[in-house]
Design a protein around this motif. Structure first.
Motif, PDB file in Angstrom:
ATOM      1  N   SER A 158       0.879  -1.123  -0.037  1.00  0.00           N
ATOM      2  CA  SER A 158       0.037  -0.010  -0.108  1.00  0.00           C
ATOM      3  C   SER A 158       0.892   1.001   0.069  1.00  0.00           C
ATOM      4  N   ARG A 159       1.837   1.252   0.671  1.00  0.00           N
ATOM      5  CA  ARG A 159       2.824   2.310   0.925  1.00  0.00           C
ATOM      6  C   ARG A 159       3.381   2.560  -0.283  1.00  0.00           C
ATOM      7  N   SER A 160       3.959   1.503  -1.128  1.00  0.00           N
ATOM      8  CA  SER A 160       5.060   1.867  -2.412  1.00  0.00           C
ATOM      9  C   SER A 160       3.812   2.134  -3.474  1.00  0.00           C
ATOM     10  N   MET A 161       2.950   1.413  -3.343  1.00  0.00           N
ATOM     11  CA  MET A 161       1.763   1.907  -4.662  1.00  0.00           C
ATOM     12  C   MET A 161       1.261   3.284  -4.442  1.00  0.00           C
ATOM     13  N   PHE A 162       1.255   3.684  -3.468  1.00  0.00           N
ATOM     14  CA  PHE A 162       0.662   5.337  -3.331  1.00  0.00           C
ATOM     15  C   PHE A 162       2.070   5.923  -3.710  1.00  0.00           C
ATOM     16  N   GLY A 163       3.029   5.649  -3.328  1.00  0.00           N
ATOM     17  CA  GLY A 163       4.214   6.429  -3.734  1.00  0.00           C
ATOM     18  C   GLY A 163       4.533   6.598  -5.195  1.00  0.00           C
ATOM     19  N   GLN A 164       4.162   5.409  -5.875  1.00  0.00           N
ATOM     20  CA  GLN A 164       4.043   5.516  -7.309  1.00  0.00           C
ATOM     21  C   GLN A 164       3.191   6.111  -7.999  1.00  0.00           C
ATOM     22  N   LEU A 165       2.018   6.717  -7.322  1.00  0.00           N
ATOM     23  CA  LEU A 165       1.011   7.506  -7.643  1.00  0.00           C
ATOM     24  C   LEU A 165       0.981   8.993  -7.518  1.00  0.00           C
ATOM     25  N   ILE A 166       2.073   9.457  -6.619  1.00  0.00           N
ATOM     26  CA  ILE A 166       2.076  10.800  -6.529  1.00  0.00           C
ATOM     27  C   ILE A 166       3.654  11.556  -6.926  1.00  0.00           C
ATOM     28  N   PRO A 167       3.662  12.955  -7.084  1.00  0.00           N
ATOM     29  CA  PRO A 167       4.673  13.578  -7.455  1.00  0.00           C
ATOM     30  C   PRO A 167       5.726  13.500  -6.302  1.00  0.00           C
ATOM     31  N   SER A 168       7.038  13.295  -6.753  1.00  0.00           N
ATOM     32  CA  SER A 168       7.937  13.090  -5.686  1.00  0.00           C
ATOM     33  C   SER A 168       8.494  14.458  -5.085  1.00  0.00           C
ATOM     34  N   GLU A 169       8.283  15.448  -5.491  1.00  0.00           N
ATOM     35  CA  GLU A 169       8.814  16.831  -4.498  1.00  0.00           C
ATOM     36  C   GLU A 169       7.691  17.131  -3.842  1.00  0.00           C
ATOM     37  N   ARG A 170       6.614  16.458  -3.699  1.00  0.00           N
ATOM     38  CA  ARG A 170       5.683  16.657  -3.073  1.00  0.00           C
ATOM     39  C   ARG A 170       5.116  15.541  -1.956  1.00  0.00           C
ATOM     40  N   SER A 171       6.233  14.728  -1.955  1.00  0.00           N
ATOM     41  CA  SER A 171       5.799  13.460  -1.387  1.00  0.00           C
ATOM     42  C   SER A 171       5.400  13.425   0.077  1.00  0.00           C
ATOM     43  N   ASN A 172       5.953  14.523   0.917  1.00  0.00           N
ATOM     44  CA  ASN A 172       5.547  14.814   2.048  1.00  0.00           C
ATOM     45  C   ASN A 172       4.143  15.124   2.664  1.00  0.00           C
ATOM     46  N   GLU A 173       3.885  15.968   1.717  1.00  0.00           N
ATOM     47  CA  GLU A 173       2.366  16.697   1.611  1.00  0.00           C
ATOM     48  C   GLU A 173       1.475  15.272   1.246  1.00  0.00           C
ATOM     49  N   PHE A 174       1.746  14.717   0.283  1.00  0.00           N
ATOM     50  CA  PHE A 174       0.581  13.428  -0.097  1.00  0.00           C
ATOM     51  C   PHE A 174       0.913  12.421   1.132  1.00  0.00           C
ATOM     52  N   PHE A 175       2.107  12.138   1.468  1.00  0.00           N
ATOM     53  CA  PHE A 175       2.131  11.261   2.520  1.00  0.00           C
ATOM     54  C   PHE A 175       1.397  11.756   3.859  1.00  0.00           C
ATOM     55  N   GLY A 176       1.327  13.048   3.829  1.00  0.00           N
ATOM     56  CA  GLY A 176       0.482  13.356   5.023  1.00  0.00           C
ATOM     57  C   GLY A 176      -1.081  13.203   4.614  1.00  0.00           C
ATOM     58  N   PHE A 177      -1.690  13.163   3.488  1.00  0.00           N
ATOM     59  CA  PHE A 177      -3.105  12.622   3.349  1.00  0.00           C
ATOM     60  C   PHE A 177      -2.997  11.155   3.469  1.00  0.00           C
ATOM     61  N   TYR A 178      -1.937  10.348   3.067  1.00  0.00           N
ATOM     62  CA  TYR A 178      -1.857   8.962   3.492  1.00  0.00           C
ATOM     63  C   TYR A 178      -1.881   8.767   4.882  1.00  0.00           C
ATOM     64  N   ASN A 179      -1.580   9.312   5.331  1.00  0.00           N
ATOM     65  CA  ASN A 179      -1.335   9.253   7.083  1.00  0.00           C
ATOM     66  C   ASN A 179      -2.939   9.794   7.701  1.00  0.00           C
ATOM     67  N   ILE A 180      -3.421  10.788   7.115  1.00  0.00           N
ATOM     68  CA  ILE A 180      -4.764  11.165   7.545  1.00  0.00           C
ATOM     69  C   ILE A 180      -5.637  10.102   7.200  1.00  0.00           C
TER      70      ILE A 180
END
Length: 421
Positions: free
Chosen positions: A345-367
């Motif tokens: 789940s973590r790696s699949m999401f990482g492949q769906l998002i822009p790398s330069e905004r990874s922390n922002e998107f992983f913030g959504f992942y965590n919420i």
């Protein structure tokens, strides 16, 4: 062995080692030892078994809710140059020192103990926002499944070592310590282990993808967050995935956090439960690695469905729990799926998002992940108190896996670049 260990870069190894470090908390505090310790302290103060299980569920719900509402903002702030690692350090140290604090709470004070537990859960939850986000900085899209799976896999082994040390001293009783004193020393060991094996991460994992810092960082972060919401259609696939993840990971996390409390409620001894949890860790290691290997051939989505199906069986099988044997079977089933479904789940999401905004998107992942964990424990706590049977609470989680599986169907799996050696 070379393919598993020696081909990782220094940054990848250090990232994996952080899972090795903080997973000691997961087994000693979240899963195996603390729930039994808390129930003993609470019940010694006149709190019933069902109520102590429910209060632990409420503490999990509150702490994860607080992390979840702050995760997108913290993640957006962390995308600015030089800010992710200090935020990671804050969460890590909050978790470590709160865990250390368990050892100093009087053995008849269940409420302060529960408060410290909630703080420790907030600490590790905050730290993991930035740990997950840093996956984009240590590896490539081609290697992401493998590295993410290795993190979970080696985390299970790393967490087992302090756990085995604790079990050895508990079973042999070679130290002149009471049971309560030994457990408190176990929490001290967990804190030291977590801190010591985080050092390679602090040294070798750098923030490579970032946004240049702007004036009024917090205000700018809220603006960026709002822009993401306004242009959510550009990231439709990622957010459909998050919606599916919200439901199925809720069930995974609730079963993980409440397993020993359920085992205690069906009459298993603390020693039985601790040994069963160790068996789960050992089984989870190869299956986590296996999920990462198989994803190359079958894709992440199909393997996540395999994990969901396993958890559906777990929810149904939970209704038949009545002995150590049935609980071991349940724990083995959990071990085959837990690490694999989380890592992919973590790696699949990482492949769906822009790398330069990874922390922002992983913030959504965590919420989505953390806020989901509010629903599961609350659902289980309410059902348990209503029926006076925690097995009914576990079975009720089946609806979360079914909804997650249905939504996952609409996610378009990303096309990965050609594999690297």
């Amino acid at each position: 062995m070379d393919k598993i260990t020696f081909k990782y870069t220094k940054a990848e190894k250090s990232w994996i080692m952080q899972d090795w470090a903080n997973s000691a908390y997961s087994i000693m505090v979240t899963t195996a030892v603390f729930p039994l310790f808390f129930k003993a302290v609470a019940e010694g103060s006149g709190v019933s078994g069902a109520d102590s299980t429910a209060y632990l569920g409420y503490a999990n719900a509150i702490s994860t809710f607080l992390v979840s509402i702050s995760a997108p903002v913290l993640g957006t702030i962390a995308d600015y140059k030089g800010l992710r690692n200090p935020l990671f350090t804050f969460g890590t140290l909050l978790g470590i020192f709160s865990t250390l604090g368990f050892a100093f709470v009087p053995s008849d004070k269940w409420l302060p103990l529960l408060f410290l537990y909630a703080l420790s859960a907030i600490g590790i939850g905050v730290a993991n926002i930035f740990y997950d986000g840093s996956l984009m900085d240590v590896t490539t899209l081609q290697r992401m499944d493998r590295v993410s799976s290795a993190g979970f896999g080696f985390g299970y082994i790393g967490s087992s070592i302090p756990f085995i040390i604790f079990i050895f001293f508990q079973l042999t009783q070679i130290l002149p310590l009471s049971q309560m004193a030994l457990i408190k020393w176990g929490f001290v060991l967990t804190s030291i282990w977590w801190f010591g094996f985080t050092l390679p991460y602090w040294k070798n994992v750098q923030q490579i993808h970032y946004i240049e810092r702007q004036p009024q960082v917090v205000r700018s972060s809220f603006k960026r967050l709002w822009q993401t919401f306004r242009h959510i259609r550009e990231y439709k696939n990622a957010f459909i995935f998050l919606l599916a993840y919200f439901f199925y990971i809720d069930g995974v996390g609730t079963i993980f956090k409440m397993a020993t409390a359920v085992g205690s409620d069906i009459g298993l001894s603390s020693n039985d439960l601790i040994i069963v949890m160790l068996i789960t860790q050992i089984v989870a290691f190869p299956f986590s690695i296996l999920y990462g290997v198989l994803s190359k051939h079958y894709g992440n989505k199909r393997l996540i469905y395999t994990g969901i199906l396993t958890y559906l069986l777990i929810c149904v099988y939970a209704l038949s729990l009545d002995s150590l044997t049935t609980f071991i079977i349940l724990a083995l089933l959990v071990g085959t799926a837990q690490g694999g479904i989380q890592s992919l789940s973590r790696s699949m999401f990482g492949q769906l998002i822009p790398s330069e905004r990874s922390n922002e998107f992983f913030g959504f992942y965590n919420i989505f992940g953390k806020f989901a964990a509010v629903v599961g424990p609350l659902l289980m706590g309410i059902i348990t108190q209503y029926t006076k049977n925690s097995l009914d609470g576990v079975f009720a989680l089946i609806v979360l896996f079914i909804i997650g599986a249905i939504i996952l169907h609409f996610v378009e799996e990303p096309v990965k670049p050609a594999a690297e050696n």
